[in-house]
Scaffold this motif. Structure first.
Motif, mmCIF file in Angstrom:
data_model
loop_
_atom_site.group_PDB
_atom_site.id
_atom_site.type_symbol
_atom_site.label_atom_id
_atom_site.label_comp_id
_atom_site.label_asym_id
_atom_site.label_seq_id
_atom_site.Cartn_x
_atom_site.Cartn_y
_atom_site.Cartn_z
ATOM 1 N N VAL A 7 0.701 -1.215 -0.130
ATOM 2 C CA VAL A 7 -0.023 -0.042 0.160
ATOM 3 C C VAL A 7 0.913 1.331 -0.150
ATOM 4 C CG1 VAL A 7 -2.005 -0.888 1.067
ATOM 5 C CG2 VAL A 7 -0.352 -0.183 2.521
ATOM 6 N N THR A 8 0.144 2.346 0.020
ATOM 7 C CA THR A 8 1.007 3.615 -0.177
ATOM 8 C C THR A 8 1.219 4.175 1.021
ATOM 9 O OG1 THR A 8 -0.821 5.000 -0.337
ATOM 10 C CG2 THR A 8 0.320 4.342 -2.643
ATOM 11 N N GLY A 9 0.413 4.208 2.009
ATOM 12 C CA GLY A 9 0.623 4.746 3.289
ATOM 13 C C GLY A 9 -0.103 6.172 3.232
ATOM 14 N N TYR A 10 -0.853 6.403 2.241
ATOM 15 C CA TYR A 10 -1.737 7.395 2.152
ATOM 16 C C TYR A 10 -3.112 7.071 2.015
ATOM 17 C CZ TYR A 10 2.669 9.254 1.341
ATOM 18 O OH TYR A 10 4.357 9.534 1.365
ATOM 19 N N GLU A 11 -3.645 5.863 2.144
ATOM 20 C CA GLU A 11 -4.839 5.368 1.790
ATOM 21 C C GLU A 11 -5.894 6.061 3.172
ATOM 22 O OE1 GLU A 11 -2.487 3.442 1.840
ATOM 23 O OE2 GLU A 11 -2.661 2.643 -0.135
ATOM 24 N N SER A 12 -7.353 5.848 2.949
ATOM 25 C CA SER A 12 -8.024 6.522 3.832
ATOM 26 C C SER A 12 -8.235 5.267 4.817
ATOM 27 C CB SER A 12 -9.467 6.960 3.255
ATOM 28 O OG SER A 12 -9.832 5.951 2.760
ATOM 29 N N HIS A 13 -8.858 5.595 6.059
ATOM 30 C CA HIS A 13 -9.117 4.638 7.025
ATOM 31 C C HIS A 13 -10.092 3.629 6.306
ATOM 32 C CE1 HIS A 13 -12.627 3.978 9.728
ATOM 33 N NE2 HIS A 13 -11.599 3.397 10.539
ATOM 34 N N GLN A 14 -11.315 4.046 5.767
ATOM 35 C CA GLN A 14 -12.011 3.250 5.083
ATOM 36 C C GLN A 14 -11.529 2.477 4.248
ATOM 37 O OE1 GLN A 14 -14.876 3.200 6.314
ATOM 38 N NE2 GLN A 14 -15.648 1.661 5.093
ATOM 39 N N GLU A 15 -10.611 2.961 3.413
ATOM 40 C CA GLU A 15 -9.787 2.023 1.979
ATOM 41 C C GLU A 15 -9.224 0.975 2.908
ATOM 42 O OE1 GLU A 15 -9.062 4.824 -1.540
ATOM 43 O OE2 GLU A 15 -7.829 5.072 0.282
ATOM 44 N N LEU A 16 -8.441 1.288 3.870
ATOM 45 C CA LEU A 16 -7.744 0.213 4.783
ATOM 46 C C LEU A 16 -8.648 -0.842 5.176
ATOM 47 C CD1 LEU A 16 -4.763 2.424 6.309
ATOM 48 C CD2 LEU A 16 -4.779 0.872 4.223
ATOM 49 N N ALA A 17 -9.771 -0.362 5.872
ATOM 50 C CA ALA A 17 -10.687 -1.273 6.375
ATOM 51 C C ALA A 17 -11.199 -2.412 5.529
ATOM 52 C CB ALA A 17 -11.868 -0.598 7.177
ATOM 53 N N GLU A 18 -11.227 -2.018 4.266
ATOM 54 C CA GLU A 18 -11.770 -2.855 3.149
ATOM 55 C C GLU A 18 -10.734 -3.658 2.420
ATOM 56 O OE1 GLU A 18 -13.897 0.000 0.732
ATOM 57 O OE2 GLU A 18 -15.475 0.678 2.254
ATOM 58 N N ASP A 19 -9.473 -3.588 3.017
ATOM 59 C CA ASP A 19 -8.567 -4.451 2.424
ATOM 60 C C ASP A 19 -8.324 -5.496 3.085
ATOM 61 O OD1 ASP A 19 -6.194 -5.392 1.078
ATOM 62 O OD2 ASP A 19 -5.403 -3.176 0.907
ATOM 63 N N LEU A 71 -4.733 -6.956 3.048
ATOM 64 C CA LEU A 71 -3.775 -6.408 4.062
ATOM 65 C C LEU A 71 -3.992 -6.655 5.403
ATOM 66 C CD1 LEU A 71 -1.721 -4.069 4.210
ATOM 67 C CD2 LEU A 71 -3.810 -2.476 4.585
ATOM 68 N N LEU A 72 -5.172 -6.533 5.952
ATOM 69 C CA LEU A 72 -5.423 -6.846 7.394
ATOM 70 C C LEU A 72 -4.920 -8.409 7.759
ATOM 71 C CD1 LEU A 72 -8.898 -5.170 7.730
ATOM 72 C CD2 LEU A 72 -6.670 -4.196 7.753
ATOM 73 N N ASP A 73 -5.271 -9.219 6.897
ATOM 74 C CA ASP A 73 -4.606 -10.546 7.271
ATOM 75 C C ASP A 73 -3.109 -10.580 7.458
ATOM 76 O OD1 ASP A 73 -7.024 -11.646 6.946
ATOM 77 O OD2 ASP A 73 -7.079 -12.625 4.997
ATOM 78 N N ARG A 74 -2.240 -9.879 6.546
ATOM 79 C CA ARG A 74 -0.712 -9.677 6.507
ATOM 80 C C ARG A 74 -0.527 -8.937 7.777
ATOM 81 N NH1 ARG A 74 1.732 -7.889 1.293
ATOM 82 N NH2 ARG A 74 3.584 -8.630 2.206
ATOM 83 N N ILE A 75 -1.346 -7.941 8.165
ATOM 84 C CA ILE A 75 -0.823 -7.073 9.402
ATOM 85 C C ILE A 75 -1.355 -8.068 10.545
ATOM 86 C CG2 ILE A 75 -2.086 -5.333 11.060
ATOM 87 C CD1 ILE A 75 -0.788 -4.067 8.666
ATOM 88 N N GLN A 76 -2.368 -8.752 10.683
ATOM 89 C CA GLN A 76 -2.572 -9.842 11.876
ATOM 90 C C GLN A 76 -1.144 -11.003 11.859
ATOM 91 O OE1 GLN A 76 -3.841 -10.187 14.345
ATOM 92 N NE2 GLN A 76 -5.187 -11.961 14.783
ATOM 93 N N SER A 77 -0.949 -11.559 10.707
ATOM 94 C CA SER A 77 0.473 -12.426 10.811
ATOM 95 C C SER A 77 1.458 -11.527 11.383
ATOM 96 C CB SER A 77 0.506 -12.859 9.180
ATOM 97 O OG SER A 77 1.738 -13.630 9.029
ATOM 98 N N LEU A 78 1.720 -10.365 10.899
ATOM 99 C CA LEU A 78 2.842 -9.807 11.300
ATOM 100 C C LEU A 78 2.922 -9.153 12.768
ATOM 101 C CD1 LEU A 78 3.590 -6.429 8.978
ATOM 102 C CD2 LEU A 78 5.198 -8.504 9.492
ATOM 103 N N ILE A 126 -5.327 -1.182 15.144
ATOM 104 C CA ILE A 126 -5.434 -1.371 16.619
ATOM 105 C C ILE A 126 -6.239 -2.543 17.031
ATOM 106 C CG2 ILE A 126 -4.974 1.104 17.370
ATOM 107 C CD1 ILE A 126 -8.037 1.484 17.439
ATOM 108 N N PRO A 127 -5.813 -3.709 17.015
ATOM 109 C CA PRO A 127 -4.628 -4.130 16.544
ATOM 110 C C PRO A 127 -4.627 -4.496 15.044
ATOM 111 C CG PRO A 127 -5.609 -5.836 17.768
ATOM 112 C CD PRO A 127 -6.545 -4.840 17.878
ATOM 113 N N VAL A 128 -5.804 -4.689 14.630
ATOM 114 C CA VAL A 128 -5.871 -4.955 13.146
ATOM 115 C C VAL A 128 -6.949 -3.960 12.537
ATOM 116 C CG1 VAL A 128 -6.452 -6.939 11.680
ATOM 117 C CG2 VAL A 128 -5.576 -7.468 13.608
ATOM 118 N N ARG A 129 -7.922 -3.434 13.665
ATOM 119 C CA ARG A 129 -8.717 -2.661 12.496
ATOM 120 C C ARG A 129 -7.964 -1.248 12.406
ATOM 121 N NH1 ARG A 129 -14.655 -3.248 15.059
ATOM 122 N NH2 ARG A 129 -15.433 -1.423 13.949
ATOM 123 N N PRO A 130 -8.201 -0.755 11.304
ATOM 124 C CA PRO A 130 -7.416 0.720 11.322
ATOM 125 C C PRO A 130 -7.857 1.913 12.229
ATOM 126 C CG PRO A 130 -8.223 -0.072 9.201
ATOM 127 C CD PRO A 130 -9.066 -0.985 10.205
#
Ligand code: NQM
Length: 358
Positions: free
Chosen positions: A210-222, A225-232, A271-275
């Motif tokens: 991701v770019t790091g400039y996404e909106s909170h909503q865009e991240l919440a729908e990805d 990405l959220l699965d990768r965050i959880q694994s990390l 926090i910890p996975v929800r944006p």
């Protein structure tokens, strides 16, 4: 507590909202207390429809406040994160946003006497053993929530609550660099695991696609990405000495990118996975700490100013924090941190917990 309900004040603290209690108004036994809090907030339920929780981690929070047990503190503040959709209450983290309401609440409840136009309250952070000071207006002996300070993520303005922190290093892990290194590799990605008030896994947004400039909503729908965050964070939890963190609210994950609005660093936090719609106070202090480490991942993406004030960009604006580190020691030493928040009393009364088992 009475048969009918529990005395409770609902407050906005910074960009969060929580139920504030005097410890004496809650059961002394932690298991009984947590059972009650789940029923007060309406967990577990994704909508928290039968309680006063706001169906998001940022609005499913509790502060338990009591007279200071140590002469160095006026009050003790225990923060509890109530999971929205699981029957879990965690005391494993601090919350700098809810902290903003603790001083005003202590004055409102008569735990601390106001001292003129401003009152400074010394607060022990029971969760982690750190300490903080909160200074806010009390003209005429009453807390005045009105003022001209705006914080990103909250409409309008209110009175500034000036927060200062000490003893933040290793809040939940015992070490500023909990893995002993400035860089670890997890799932093939370089991360910096840091704990300066909040255990946080910091990674470059681009390394997660991701770019790091996404909106909170865009991240919440990805979902991917959220699965990768959880694994990390699950693997980082083990490396940071936190053990199995699958049911824990820490560590948080912060993805960083170069600032693009005049700040020092651009962030997207989970926090910890929800944006997060913004970034936590101690979360930002930890992210800036990561950026100050010469070998850390975030440093490559940061534009660091002279001095100790850092403007952290997040999805809904900016959060300014002060962070001082002594980088001449190994590992670096956290000296002090600070931020400015606002808070507001929303209601004061009796809350009626739902009957039965959470
Ligand atoms: O990091 C959210 C918040 C927080 C924590 C979270 C906080 C902090 O924004 O100090 O304030 O990280 O769960 O309330």
């Amino acid at each position: 507590m009475t048969d009918d309900g529990v005395r409770c004040m609902l407050m906005r603290g910074g960009t969060s909202k929580g139920a504030y209690f005097l410890a004496d108004d809650l059961p002394g036994d932690p298991a009984e207390r947590d059972d009650l809090l789940l029923r007060v907030l309406g967990s577990p339920d994704p909508r928290q429809i039968d309680g006063i929780g706001g169906a998001h981690p940022l609005t499913s929070k509790v502060a338990v406040v009591s007279a200071g047990t140590d002469p160095s503190a006026d009050v003790d503040y225990l923060f509890l994160q109530v999971t929205v959709d699981e029957p879990v209450v965690s005391s494993r983290q601090n919350c700098g946003n809810i902290l903003a309401g603790v001083g005003p609440f202590a004055v409102e409840r008569g735990l601390v006497a106001p001292t003129g136009d401003r009152t400074e309250v010394r607060i022990r952070l029971v969760n982690t053993g750190g300490s903080a000071t909160a200074s806010f207006p009390t003209p005429g002996g009453r807390v005045d929530y009105r003022g001209g300070t705006a914080i990103a993520g909250v409409p309008g303005t209110a009175a500034a609550v000036v927060l200062g922190f000490a003893d933040t290093a290793g809040s939940a892990t015992g070490r500023l660099l909990p893995t002993g290194r400035a860089v670890d590799v997890i799932d093939g990605i370089e991360v910096t695991c840091v704990d300066n008030g909040m255990p946080v896994v910091v990674a470059a947004a681009t390394d997660l696609g991701v770019t790091g400039y996404e909106s909170h909503q865009e991240l919440a729908e990805d979902r991917a990405l959220l699965d990768r965050i959880q694994s990390l964070r699950l693997q980082a939890g083990e490396l940071m000495g936190l053990g199995d963190v699958s049911a824990e609210s820490v560590p948080k994950t912060t993805l960083v990118a170069p600032p693009r609005d005049g700040g020092a660093l651009c962030t997207r936090t989970f926090i910890p996975v929800r944006p997060h719609t913004a970034i936590g106070v101690l979360g930002a202090i930890s992210a800036v700490t990561a950026a100050l480490l010469p070998d850390g991942v975030a440093r490559r993406h940061a534009r660091l100013p002279e001095g100790s004030r850092f403007d952290v960009e997040h999805p809904t604006g900016h959060l300014e924090v002060e962070v001082e580190l002594d980088l001449s020691t190994d590992p670096p030493t956290a000296l002090r941190a600070a931020s400015v928040r606002t808070a507001r009393k929303l209601f004061d009364g009796t809350v009626y917990p739902r009957e039965g088992k959470p």
